[in-house]
Design an enzyme around this catalytic site. Structure first.
Site, PDB file in Angstrom:
ATOM      1  N   LYS A   1      57.674   0.827  91.478  1.00 51.88           N
ATOM      2  CA  LYS A   1      58.229  -0.359  92.158  1.00 51.88           C
ATOM      3  C   LYS A   1      58.800   0.008  93.531  1.00 51.88           C
ATOM      4  O   LYS A   1      59.118  -0.862  94.327  1.00 51.88           O
ATOM      5  CB  LYS A   1      59.307  -1.007  91.289  1.00 51.88           C
ATOM      6  CG  LYS A   1      58.747  -1.593  89.983  1.00 51.88           C
ATOM      7  CD  LYS A   1      59.854  -2.211  89.137  1.00 51.88           C
ATOM      8  CE  LYS A   1      59.393  -2.625  87.747  1.00 51.88           C
ATOM      9  NZ  LYS A   1      58.639  -3.897  87.727  1.00 51.88           N
TER      10      LYS A   1
ATOM     11  N   LYS B   1      60.396 -16.320  91.261  1.00 54.66           N
ATOM     12  CA  LYS B   1      61.712 -16.963  91.237  1.00 54.66           C
ATOM     13  C   LYS B   1      62.285 -17.053  92.653  1.00 54.66           C
ATOM     14  O   LYS B   1      62.837 -18.074  93.056  1.00 54.66           O
ATOM     15  CB  LYS B   1      62.676 -16.174  90.331  1.00 54.66           C
ATOM     16  CG  LYS B   1      62.255 -16.194  88.864  1.00 54.66           C
ATOM     17  CD  LYS B   1      62.955 -15.129  88.025  1.00 54.66           C
ATOM     18  CE  LYS B   1      62.170 -14.920  86.730  1.00 54.66           C
ATOM     19  NZ  LYS B   1      62.605 -13.725  85.983  1.00 54.66           N
TER      20      LYS B   1
ATOM     21  N   LYS C   1      65.209  -5.517  90.146  1.00 61.11           N
ATOM     22  CA  LYS C   1      64.156  -5.348  89.126  1.00 61.11           C
ATOM     23  C   LYS C   1      64.440  -4.026  88.433  1.00 61.11           C
ATOM     24  O   LYS C   1      65.304  -3.275  88.870  1.00 61.11           O
ATOM     25  CB  LYS C   1      62.777  -5.323  89.783  1.00 61.11           C
ATOM     26  CG  LYS C   1      62.656  -4.358  90.974  1.00 61.11           C
ATOM     27  CD  LYS C   1      61.287  -4.393  91.640  1.00 61.11           C
ATOM     28  CE  LYS C   1      61.034  -5.595  92.506  1.00 61.11           C
ATOM     29  NZ  LYS C   1      59.953  -6.446  92.030  1.00 61.11           N
ATOM     30  N   ARG C   2      63.732  -3.732  87.351  1.00 58.03           N
ATOM     31  CA  ARG C   2      63.902  -2.422  86.722  1.00 58.03           C
ATOM     32  C   ARG C   2      63.626  -1.329  87.752  1.00 58.03           C
ATOM     33  O   ARG C   2      62.798  -1.494  88.656  1.00 58.03           O
ATOM     34  CB  ARG C   2      62.962  -2.290  85.524  1.00 58.03           C
ATOM     35  CG  ARG C   2      63.379  -3.119  84.324  1.00 58.03           C
ATOM     36  CD  ARG C   2      64.757  -2.706  83.821  1.00 58.03           C
ATOM     37  NE  ARG C   2      64.720  -1.398  83.219  1.00 58.03           N
ATOM     38  CZ  ARG C   2      64.622  -1.158  81.921  1.00 58.03           C
ATOM     39  NH1 ARG C   2      64.561  -2.166  81.067  1.00 58.03           N
ATOM     40  NH2 ARG C   2      64.600   0.069  81.452  1.00 58.03           N
TER      41      ARG C   2
ATOM     42  N   HIS D   1      49.896  -6.251  79.820  1.00 58.58           N
ATOM     43  CA  HIS D   1      50.878  -6.363  80.915  1.00 58.58           C
ATOM     44  C   HIS D   1      50.970  -5.117  81.774  1.00 58.58           C
ATOM     45  O   HIS D   1      51.906  -4.998  82.566  1.00 58.58           O
ATOM     46  CB  HIS D   1      52.279  -6.635  80.356  1.00 58.58           C
ATOM     47  CG  HIS D   1      52.413  -7.928  79.626  1.00 58.58           C
ATOM     48  ND1 HIS D   1      52.862  -9.080  80.228  1.00 58.58           N
ATOM     49  CD2 HIS D   1      52.158  -8.253  78.347  1.00 58.58           C
ATOM     50  CE1 HIS D   1      52.890 -10.058  79.335  1.00 58.58           C
ATOM     51  NE2 HIS D   1      52.457  -9.584  78.183  1.00 58.58           N
TER      52      HIS D   1
ATOM     53  N   THR E   1      57.333 -11.292  88.225  1.00 58.58           N
ATOM     54  CA  THR E   1      57.741 -12.686  88.032  1.00 58.58           C
ATOM     55  C   THR E   1      59.009 -12.982  88.827  1.00 58.58           C
ATOM     56  O   THR E   1      59.245 -14.129  89.205  1.00 58.58           O
ATOM     57  CB  THR E   1      57.989 -12.999  86.537  1.00 58.58           C
ATOM     58  OG1 THR E   1      58.725 -11.922  85.960  1.00 58.58           O
ATOM     59  CG2 THR E   1      56.685 -13.165  85.794  1.00 58.58           C
TER      60      THR E   1
HETATM   61  C1  26Q Z   1      56.636   0.802  74.837  1.00 52.56           C
HETATM   62  C2  26Q Z   1      56.689   1.795  73.882  1.00 52.56           C
HETATM   63  C3  26Q Z   1      57.899   2.184  73.329  1.00 52.56           C
HETATM   64  C4  26Q Z   1      59.054   1.549  73.748  1.00 52.56           C
HETATM   65  C5  26Q Z   1      59.000   0.548  74.699  1.00 52.56           C
HETATM   66  C6  26Q Z   1      57.787   0.177  75.248  1.00 52.56           C
HETATM   67  C7  26Q Z   1      57.724  -0.883  76.271  1.00 52.56           C
HETATM   68  C8  26Q Z   1      58.676  -1.890  76.314  1.00 52.56           C
HETATM   69  C9  26Q Z   1      58.636  -2.864  77.291  1.00 52.56           C
HETATM   70  C10 26Q Z   1      56.718  -0.909  77.199  1.00 52.56           C
HETATM   71  C11 26Q Z   1      56.675  -1.897  78.179  1.00 52.56           C
HETATM   72  C12 26Q Z   1      57.641  -2.884  78.219  1.00 52.56           C
HETATM   73  C13 26Q Z   1      57.676  -3.939  79.219  1.00 52.56           C
HETATM   74  C14 26Q Z   1      56.766  -4.111  80.140  1.00 52.56           C
HETATM   75  C15 26Q Z   1      56.890  -5.135  81.169  1.00 52.56           C
HETATM   76  O1  26Q Z   1      57.920  -5.769  81.311  1.00 52.56           O
HETATM   77  N1  26Q Z   1      55.838  -5.361  81.930  1.00 52.56           N
HETATM   78  C16 26Q Z   1      55.873  -6.367  82.973  1.00 52.56           C
HETATM   79  O2  26Q Z   1      55.386  -7.582  82.422  1.00 52.56           O
HETATM   80  C17 26Q Z   1      55.543  -8.653  83.334  1.00 52.56           C
HETATM   81  C18 26Q Z   1      55.103  -9.904  82.631  1.00 52.56           C
HETATM   82  O3  26Q Z   1      53.721  -9.942  82.514  1.00 52.56           O
HETATM   83  C19 26Q Z   1      54.773  -8.396  84.610  1.00 52.56           C
HETATM   84  O4  26Q Z   1      55.073  -9.418  85.504  1.00 52.56           O
HETATM   85  C20 26Q Z   1      55.148  -7.049  85.215  1.00 52.56           C
HETATM   86  O5  26Q Z   1      54.314  -6.768  86.307  1.00 52.56           O
HETATM   87  C21 26Q Z   1      55.034  -5.971  84.164  1.00 52.56           C
HETATM   88  O6  26Q Z   1      55.477  -4.737  84.686  1.00 52.56           O
END
Ligand code: 26Q
Length: 840
Positions: free
Chosen positions: A583, A693, A577-578, A386, A689
């Protein structure tokens, strides 16, 4: 229908590979003490009569009563689903994810189960409306953002498409933190989402497993003379299963989301108890319970946190043990059919420690030969990536594995050694390649590269949008693509049209139903038929009425939450968004400053007739340790304050920062949005995503050629999409000689914005606080190249404003956006996973 022990025995004697597994699981959904065919209204009445009936809690009681009643209604279908899956040779998919961002469940369950009308009737006698009750449900915020919400959309699609897919996750005691804004700054508050109880979950203690940690390994030789390894003196943690129902859309299927909670085993630290160190031992129980205490609130990376690795291993091990236990109960130790009957989809590398864990369980517990275990592992594991940001790729210190998971590390070493033989074979004599591709990154502090581990062991590696997959195979994972091109594939993300259109936008849904019938809810490609209505005057009128009513509703929420009045006559321009530099909320903010200056000038020169009034909404959470993101929130809030308190400006421009953006907020926001901002630096957003929406709900997009924006543009055509900015290749090409100072000089608009920022105008009370932001824009090393896209973005916004002035043509574009959004249903995405990866 309950499963009697005799019935179960009968089924299990047949001993076909998949059969008893689900029957046995089905047994876990216990019979409740109310009659199964009870009406919703009778069941609700019983719940209300049994309570204490305190007046001030009536609504909460009603919510819990209704939710419990709905769950009861699902129980028999839930059991039947498990039975059905066990009786036929259905392939079982386990979707392993550290995050499931489910949001609220009630409205969605009622929609899918076709119980909305019955619920309204049941509530009639209490004079409470359904929407008010729905609003009382706490969001299940067990995720950060896109990746977690994608998992939730996938569960809905899988159930709705009648696929036997089980979600495996963690039952975090504390979900995503609640965001408060104090003096413009983000403050994090704990999210105790379970404090009033969770009416949807069913605790299933007879599916408990234990997960080992720490200890050491030893080898021994069995009677037959074979050498084995054993993992001794471990500290075991109990994993307790909590099941949540996942109802399909009106098809009778109820899938399961199984969430694990960590608990201390009864003999936790028994040795210490025996030595009389009672208090110490009881205190240490906390260690076990800590594992599932809190979701890590980072949406990019926070590498190296030991508790996070514990969570990952806990989830992976518990889920695999569950799958293997079910298999063995049915098939004994004959694993020859296992790979044909099971797939594990890894949601990013977060659960990738499942790879060595499956090997460990097969080799150490089931005494399988390495080769056979590897064959099973590599034909059941599939990995979804991702992210393209190299800094977000997970790496764990070898040292941490050594202490916490010593046996798992040995297995990783063995996997690596065998795999590096293949690498050496493919690139003979190339030792650089061995270092570059090794699962172990050597150096002062050696690390395990989790993405490499996942790729090596998976039969499928997929990206989440066309551009993303292309960049993966040509960049980040290029060598792996050369070695195993057949593993790589694209699955463009999608969102579920049940939650993101039918449920969240009832006005538009009613209009679609009237014009197209109901079929679009099952097959979103039916929305194409809307293209025939773009010249239909009545349709245009009704479409506008729907948007207006949705905007009114959102305005109420914004007034309540932000104290800002949004006028539904103005354009609603939204970026939620975050908060992350890639972004580029900053690009949006700079543009708002520009609009502010433009408005002030127009007012002073009496030329306001050309201004297109707009309300700008920004929302999102920053990772608590991400200082730059938190500063952007402060800047957005200060800017909003300046603008909203200038009476000359507010007729033309208003800005709000919405606190605590979450799934439920998005359900109100996307139906009311005119303009959706998807403005990341090209090549950085894997898919997005939220963009989908908004499109589904008829918003127009202003966006870069990034992630799934590329495909949205392809579907809707450039005349219905406001594209701007450098593309991914141009971003890479510009990098070595990026000169923001020159770009600022060349753009009078940006120069004016920078001058105002640098004058301290937005931080009069707190001099210097925005200096890091100013410096980042001016830095030749700015990876997000905000200045590079400013002019192009500004001009695109001019096109937006002009287009919005012609309300009829804007509405036609809006209709076309909804019409072309069918491809972004997660049903389409899941059909791809089903046919090309899972072969279910
Ligand atoms: C990693 C290590 C330690 C703690 C947390 C994490 C961590 C947690 C969540 C790393 C990444 C995430 C989330 C990533 C994320 O939401 N990515 C998004 O995924 C979506 C679904 O595929 C995409 O549409 C987005 O582009 C992407 O940013």
């Amino acid at each position: 229908m309950s499963i009697s022990p005799t019935k179960r025995d009968k089924v299990s004697k047949k001993a076909s590979p998949n059969k008893a597994r689900k029957v046995q699981q089905g047994d876990q959904i216990q019979q409740q003490d109310c009659p199964p065919c009870d009406s919703l209204s009778a069941s609700l009445a019983r719940y209300m009569n049994n309570g204490l009936g305190q007046q001030e809690h009536v609504k909460h009681d009603l919510f819990h009563g209704l939710a419990s009643s709905v769950k009861h209604q699902m129980l028999s279908a839930w059991r039947e689903t498990r039975n059905k899956d066990s009786q036929y040779q259905t392939k079982q998919v386990a979707y392993l994810s550290l995050e499931f961002l489910m949001g609220r469940a009630l409205g969605n369950a009622l929609l899918n189960l076709e119980l909305t009308d019955e619920s309204r009737e049941a509530l009639n006698q209490y004079a409470v409306d359904l929407e008010a009750l729905e609003g009382l449900e706490h969001d299940a915020g067990l995720g950060n953002g896109g990746l977690g919400r994608l998992a939730a959309c996938f569960l809905d699609s899988c159930a709705s498409m009648d696929l036997a897919v089980t979600g495996y996750g963690i039952r975090y005691e504390y979900g995503m933190f609640a965001q408060k804004i104090v003096d413009g700054y983000q403050i994090e508050r704990p999210d105790r989402w379970l404090k009033d109880g969770n009416p949807w979950e069913v605790r299933v203690p007879n599916h408990n497993v234990t997960v080992p940690f720490f200890g050491h390994t030893e080898s021994y030789v069995d009677k037959a003379g074979r050498r084995h390894m054993t993992w001794l003196n471990t500290q075991d943690v109990k994993a307790v299963a909590y099941d949540m129902p996942v109802p399909g859309y009106r098809n009778g299927r109820i899938n399961t989301l199984r969430l694990w909670k960590s608990e201390a085993t009864d003999d936790f630290d028994l040795a210490e108890f025996n030595q009389g160190d009672y208090t110490e031992a009881v205190a240490r129980k906390n260690l076990a319970e800590q594992i599932t205490m809190v979701l890590y609130p980072n949406d990019a990376s926070e590498n190296g946190k030991e508790l996070r690795l514990r969570q990952q291993y806990f989830l992976s091990s518990a889920s695999l043990q569950d799958l293997l236990n079910n298999w063995v109960k049915q098939n004994g130790h004959d694993f020859s059919g296992f790979a044909n009957a099971n797939v594990m989809q890894l949601n990013d590398t977060h659960p990738s420690v499942a790879v060595p864990e499956l090997m460990r369980l097969l080799v150490d517990h089931y005494a399988m030969e390495w080769e056979q275990a590897w064959e099973i592992t590599t034909s059941t594991m599939a990995y979804t990536n991702h992210t393209l940001l190299p800094e977000a790729l997970e790496r764990w210190p070898v040292r941490m594995f050594e202490q916490m998971l010593p046996r798992v590390l040995e297995i990783i070493y063995e996997i690596n050694a065998r795999y590096l033989d293949d690498v050496a074979h493919h690139w003979p004599g190339d030792s650089d390649m061995l270092n570059k591709m090794s699962i172990i990154e050597e150096g002062h502090e050696p690390h395990v590269r989790m993405a490499y581990l996942a790729i090596v062991a998976s039969f499928s590696v997929n990206g989440v949008a066309g551009l993303h997959t292309q960049l993966l195979t040509s960049g980040l994972f290029k060598s792996f693509y050369e070695l195993w091109p057949e593993k790589f594939n694209n699955r463009t993300n999608g969102v579920t049209p049940r939650r993101w259109l039918a449920h969240c936008n009832p006005r538009l849904a009613a209009l679609l139903n009237k014009r197209l019938g109901l079929e679009w809810i099952r097959d979103l490609q039916h929305l194409q038929a809307l293209n025939a209505f773009t010249e239909d005057k009545e349709m245009i009128e009704e479409w506008q009425q729907v948007k207006l009513a949705n905007k009114r509703e959102l305005s109420l929420m914004i007034a309540r939450e932000c104290g800002v009045e949004f006028s539904p006559e103005m354009m609603f321009d939204v970026q939620v968004k975050r908060i992350h530099e890639y972004k580029r909320q900053l690009l949006n903010i700079l543009h708002v400053i520009h609009l502010y200056q433009k408005t002030l000038t127009a007012v002073s020169e009496n030329k306001t007739q050309d201004l297109q009034p707009r309300c700008v909404l920004i929302g999102g959470k920053a990772a608590p340790g991400y200082m730059m993101a938190k500063l952007l929130i402060k800047l957005a809030n200060n800017l909003a304050h300046m603008i909203n308190s200038d009476p000359d400006v507010v007729p033309y421009l208003r800005v709000a920062f919405l606190p605590n953006y979450n799934v439920s907020a998005m359900e109100k926001i996307c139906p009311a949005t005119d303009l959706s901002q998807q403005i990341s630096t090209a090549g950085k957003e894997a898919s997005g995503t939220g963009n989908m929406k908004f499109m589904m709900n008829g918003a127009l997009t202003i966006g870069t050629l990034d992630g799934a924006n590329v495909e949205m543009l392809e579907e809707v055509g450039e005349e219905n999409f406001f594209q701007f900015g450098l593309n991914a290749d141009e971003v890479s090409a510009l990098k070595p000689n990026y000169q923001p100072a020159q770009l600022i000089k060349d753009s009078p608009a940006l120069a004016d914005v920078m001058t105002l920022m640098e004058s301290g105008y937005f931080n009069l009370q707190e001099p210097g606080i925005f200096d890091p932001i100013i410096a980042s824009i001016k830095s030749p090393n700015d990876p997000w190249m905000t200045a590079a896209d400013f002019e192009s973005y500004r001009l695109a916004q001019v096109r937006v404003a002009d287009a919005y002035k012609d309300r009829k043509s804007w509405t036609q574009m809006s209709i076309r956006n909804t019409a072309c959004s069918g491809r972004f249903s997660s049903d389409v995405t899941i059909a791809g996973y089903r046919d090309d990866i899972w072969r279910a």
